[in-house]
Design a protein around this motif. Structure first.
Motif, PDB file in Angstrom:
ATOM      1  N   HIS A  22     -13.035 -29.689  20.150  1.00 14.84           N
ATOM      2  CA  HIS A  22     -13.319 -28.606  20.680  1.00 14.84           C
ATOM      3  C   HIS A  22     -13.192 -27.079  20.124  1.00 14.84           C
ATOM      4  CE1 HIS A  22     -12.924 -31.235  24.393  1.00 14.84           C
ATOM      5  NE2 HIS A  22     -13.986 -31.674  23.821  1.00 14.84           N
ATOM      6  N   LEU A  23     -13.709 -25.988  20.590  1.00 13.63           N
ATOM      7  CA  LEU A  23     -13.336 -24.803  20.180  1.00 13.63           C
ATOM      8  C   LEU A  23     -11.695 -24.313  20.113  1.00 13.63           C
ATOM      9  CD1 LEU A  23     -14.722 -22.713  18.475  1.00 13.63           C
ATOM     10  CD2 LEU A  23     -15.451 -21.662  20.418  1.00 13.63           C
ATOM     11  N   LEU A  24     -11.218 -24.987  18.963  1.00  9.41           N
ATOM     12  CA  LEU A  24      -9.663 -24.536  19.226  1.00  9.41           C
ATOM     13  C   LEU A  24      -9.421 -23.544  17.780  1.00  9.41           C
ATOM     14  CD1 LEU A  24      -8.549 -28.104  19.606  1.00  9.41           C
ATOM     15  CD2 LEU A  24      -8.376 -26.453  21.349  1.00  9.41           C
ATOM     16  N   LEU A  25      -8.202 -22.802  18.246  1.00 14.81           N
ATOM     17  CA  LEU A  25      -7.797 -22.260  16.731  1.00 14.81           C
ATOM     18  C   LEU A  25      -7.448 -22.969  15.827  1.00 14.81           C
ATOM     19  CD1 LEU A  25      -5.351 -19.616  18.377  1.00 14.81           C
ATOM     20  CD2 LEU A  25      -7.529 -18.974  17.265  1.00 14.81           C
ATOM     21  N   LEU A  26      -7.789 -22.701  14.587  1.00 11.12           N
ATOM     22  CA  LEU A  26      -7.666 -23.735  13.486  1.00 11.12           C
ATOM     23  C   LEU A  26      -6.101 -24.267  13.114  1.00 11.12           C
ATOM     24  CD1 LEU A  26      -9.980 -22.141  10.816  1.00 11.12           C
ATOM     25  CD2 LEU A  26     -10.439 -23.877  12.175  1.00 11.12           C
ATOM     26  N   LEU A  57     -10.695 -23.830  29.454  1.00 12.73           N
ATOM     27  CA  LEU A  57      -9.514 -23.385  28.876  1.00 12.73           C
ATOM     28  C   LEU A  57      -8.396 -24.207  28.807  1.00 12.73           C
ATOM     29  CD1 LEU A  57     -10.136 -19.447  30.040  1.00 12.73           C
ATOM     30  CD2 LEU A  57      -9.889 -20.385  27.570  1.00 12.73           C
ATOM     31  N   VAL A  58      -7.989 -24.839  30.104  1.00  8.90           N
ATOM     32  CA  VAL A  58      -6.958 -25.762  29.985  1.00  8.90           C
ATOM     33  C   VAL A  58      -7.577 -27.373  30.121  1.00  8.90           C
ATOM     34  CG1 VAL A  58      -4.891 -26.602  31.439  1.00  8.90           C
ATOM     35  CG2 VAL A  58      -5.240 -24.088  30.899  1.00  8.90           C
ATOM     36  N   GLU A  59      -7.277 -28.264  29.310  1.00  9.54           N
ATOM     37  CA  GLU A  59      -7.829 -29.465  29.637  1.00  9.54           C
ATOM     38  C   GLU A  59      -6.969 -30.501  30.339  1.00  9.54           C
ATOM     39  OE1 GLU A  59      -9.709 -30.809  25.827  1.00  9.54           O
ATOM     40  OE2 GLU A  59     -10.466 -28.798  25.513  1.00  9.54           O
ATOM     41  N   ARG A  60      -5.495 -30.310  30.003  1.00  5.71           N
ATOM     42  CA  ARG A  60      -4.450 -31.031  30.749  1.00  5.71           C
ATOM     43  C   ARG A  60      -3.262 -29.904  30.695  1.00  5.71           C
ATOM     44  NH1 ARG A  60      -5.546 -33.484  25.902  1.00  5.71           N
ATOM     45  NH2 ARG A  60      -3.950 -33.893  24.395  1.00  5.71           N
ATOM     46  N   SER A  61      -2.288 -30.506  31.080  1.00  6.05           N
ATOM     47  CA  SER A  61      -1.257 -29.549  30.965  1.00  6.05           C
ATOM     48  C   SER A  61      -0.711 -29.090  29.804  1.00  6.05           C
ATOM     49  CB  SER A  61       0.111 -30.526  31.593  1.00  6.05           C
ATOM     50  OG  SER A  61       1.215 -29.646  31.666  1.00  6.05           O
ATOM     51  N   SER A  80      -3.069 -15.665  33.699  1.00  3.63           N
ATOM     52  CA  SER A  80      -2.718 -16.348  34.735  1.00  3.63           C
ATOM     53  C   SER A  80      -3.044 -17.727  34.990  1.00  3.63           C
ATOM     54  CB  SER A  80      -2.748 -15.367  36.285  1.00  3.63           C
ATOM     55  OG  SER A  80      -4.160 -15.526  36.389  1.00  3.63           O
ATOM     56  N   ARG A  81      -2.329 -18.667  35.763  1.00  4.65           N
ATOM     57  CA  ARG A  81      -2.684 -19.950  36.120  1.00  4.65           C
ATOM     58  C   ARG A  81      -3.983 -19.837  36.705  1.00  4.65           C
ATOM     59  NH1 ARG A  81      -2.993 -24.000  39.505  1.00  4.65           N
ATOM     60  NH2 ARG A  81      -2.336 -26.163  38.752  1.00  4.65           N
ATOM     61  N   SER A  82      -4.333 -19.021  37.644  1.00  4.84           N
ATOM     62  CA  SER A  82      -5.745 -18.910  38.486  1.00  4.84           C
ATOM     63  C   SER A  82      -6.753 -18.902  37.532  1.00  4.84           C
ATOM     64  CB  SER A  82      -5.759 -18.040  39.404  1.00  4.84           C
ATOM     65  OG  SER A  82      -5.428 -16.869  39.098  1.00  4.84           O
ATOM     66  N   GLN A  83      -6.434 -17.897  36.384  1.00  2.00           N
ATOM     67  CA  GLN A  83      -7.533 -17.524  35.359  1.00  2.00           C
ATOM     68  C   GLN A  83      -7.654 -18.544  34.345  1.00  2.00           C
ATOM     69  OE1 GLN A  83      -5.229 -13.934  34.417  1.00  2.00           O
ATOM     70  NE2 GLN A  83      -7.211 -12.724  34.765  1.00  2.00           N
ATOM     71  N   LEU A  84      -6.753 -19.565  34.212  1.00  2.62           N
ATOM     72  CA  LEU A  84      -6.846 -20.514  33.209  1.00  2.62           C
ATOM     73  C   LEU A  84      -7.725 -21.888  33.868  1.00  2.62           C
ATOM     74  CD1 LEU A  84      -3.581 -20.461  31.140  1.00  2.62           C
ATOM     75  CD2 LEU A  84      -5.774 -20.341  30.351  1.00  2.62           C
ATOM     76  N   VAL A  85      -7.187 -22.178  34.856  1.00  2.00           N
ATOM     77  CA  VAL A  85      -7.640 -23.327  35.554  1.00  2.00           C
ATOM     78  C   VAL A  85      -8.914 -23.327  36.158  1.00  2.00           C
ATOM     79  CG1 VAL A  85      -7.178 -24.894  37.533  1.00  2.00           C
ATOM     80  CG2 VAL A  85      -5.335 -24.071  36.030  1.00  2.00           C
ATOM     81  N   GLY A  86      -9.874 -23.954  35.778  1.00  2.13           N
ATOM     82  CA  GLY A  86     -11.036 -24.131  36.326  1.00  2.13           C
ATOM     83  C   GLY A  86     -12.052 -23.099  35.642  1.00  2.13           C
TER      84      GLY A  86
END
Length: 481
Positions: A112-116, A150-154, A174-180
């Protein structure tokens, strides 16, 4: 030492031995399942991983392409050329990228589009360099899927990075900005913050942040692509001209197809009234059969992006519908879809993406733990739907004789060495030494414990189904592998 303590230590050692044995058993089960489905893999288990990489990057057999495939390959090369120039590569490098891809016809689609500096991305690129370098190539194209969260698992996924073994919040969200939320969410304002959430890596995170662009980006995907463009020469040197494309580029490619009145994708998928419903019917058939669980109907041909969220769609009576409220998002026509692709409210799903980057242009795609199973099933679905729709095409015949179908080419190398730590201590490359060392390692050793496979219940279930004869490599569903 007291007798009680002795027995506690012995019991703990026994549990650890049992755990190692269990992990080894799971690893061999995965390898056996892979080799059952891909018998040509068996001799490579004990050979250097560079031999396996060489095999995957072999050029296809020579021969003329049907018109639909030639057109699709030309369109793919055209979008790649534009992406290369837009990324800052010189015209001659962009042209060489296209020549190499046309000759080799292999595309890394795993990470996936991850930092190298993320190990998942870093070691997959090392593997690709092994294969391409063995064939004398000097360019490398990676299709990094960006229709992911942005978050696929913990604390895992594009929004997180391990620095010195500790989790760091890449954008400081923040968590709310990451999750979903998704890599292609936006518009917004994203900046590399690299905020540690545990004590320890503050200095290292700040050091890495100094290497990354300091400007704000409209979308997370734009930020990561820009960062990787800076990181590539520092991590891997100048041996390969590197280009990373993602689902926005694929959106442009699909739009190019649908804007062309003579394109197969437009005339057959959109304008032939029976093909798209037959593809969906074949997906539903797979979901209730012995190969269930591998190719799911998450959305019909496109994702809908709304308020920063990725939402599924359903095709009904010629319309793409939001099933949560029954609202029509777009007609299933070129005139409705093309503008939506341009403003990024519609993004192709992986089936549509694979049509334009692989199935139509005859390009091998290399994937991770699920793709080696679902991609042949995807080809089967298209092949069978063409027959059910009564579309007598050169493409259907060509699919049955392809020699560039997909393969396992992502997470092939699993290494405990932390590329982020190596980069921070020596930010001037050193990849050649890593490539040489890992390239000589036997495949069964280089793949480590196959963590992404053995932690996935689907693979152990696949091994069970193969062992019980519920599915076999001789099944019709597997005929186009």
């Amino acid at each position: 030492m007291g007798e009680g303590l002795f027995w506690q230590l012995e019991e703990r050692a026994g549990r650890e031995v049992d755990k190692v044995t269990e992990e080894l058993d799971a690893k061999w089960a995965v390898l056996e399942a892979l080799e059952s489905l891909y018998p040509w893999m068996r001799p490579f288990r004990s050979r250097p991983v560079r031999d396996y990489a060489f095999r995957l990057f072999e050029a296809p057999a020579s021969g003329s392409l049907p018109d639909a495939r030639r057109q699709a390959l030309d369109k793919l090369l055209g979008v790649i050329r534009k992406a290369a120039l837009r990324s800052g590569l010189f015209a001659d490098a962009a042209a060489q990228i296209c020549r190499d891809l046309e000759r080799r016809r292999v595309l890394q689609t795993g990470p996936h589009l991850l930092l190298l500096v993320d190990p998942e991305a870093y070691y997959t690129h090392i593997f690709s360099m092994l294969g391409l370098g063995a064939h004398g190539c000097s360019t490398y194209v990676s299709y990094a899927v960006s229709t992911v969260s942005l978050v696929e698992r913990s604390r895992k996924g594009p929004g997180w990075l391990a620095v010195d073994g500790k989790p760091v919040n890449v954008f400081g969200l923040s968590r709310s900005q990451l999750v979903g939320y998704n890599l292609l969410s936006g518009p917004g304002s994203y900046r590399f913050e690299l905020v540690p959430v545990e004590p320890g890596p503050q200095a290292e995170a700040a050091q890495l942040r100094d290497f990354l662009p300091s400007i704000e980006f409209q979308r997370p995907a734009h930020a990561i692509k820009a960062a990787n463009q800076v990181l590539w020469p520092k991590l891997f040197g100048s041996r390969f001209a590197f280009l990373q494309i993602d689902d926005e580029d694929i959106s442009d490619l699909v739009a190019d197809h649908l804007s062309d009145a003579g394109s197969w994708l437009r005339t057959c998928l959109l304008e032939e009234p029976t093909l798209a419903p037959n593809i969906l019917a074949q997906l539903d058939r797979l979901a209730t059969g012995p190969w269930s669980g591998w190719l799911t109907r998450s959305t019909d041909f496109f994702w809908f992006y709304h308020s920063g969220k990725r939402l599924p769609l359903r095709l009904a009576a010629g319309d793409l519908i939001d099933p949560s409220n029954g609202r029509k998002v777009a007609r299933f026509t070129a005139s409705d879809i093309v503008p939506r692709l341009a403003d990024r409210t519609l993004i192709p799903n992986f089936l549509t993406a694979m049509l334009v980057v692989s199935i139509l242009p005859r390009v091998r795609v290399l994937g991770g733990s699920h793709q080696p199973v679902f991609y042949p099933l995807m080809r089967h679905v298209v092949h069978r739907a063409l027959g059910a729709a009564g579309i007598a095409s050169d493409l259907r015949q060509a699919l049955a004789t392809d020699d560039v179908s997909g393969a396992w080419g992502h997470r092939v190398i699993e290494c405990a060495d932390d590329p982020c730590k190596r980069f921070l201590t020596s930010p001037t490359g050193g990849a050649d030494v890593v490539v040489e060392r890992l390239g000589a390692t036997p495949l069964a050793e280089a793949c480590g414990s196959l963590t992404s496979f053995v932690t996935d219940p689907s693979w152990l279930d696949l091994h069970r189904r193969l062992g019980q004869g519920m599915i076999t490599a001789a099944d019709d569903e597997w005929a186009l592998s």
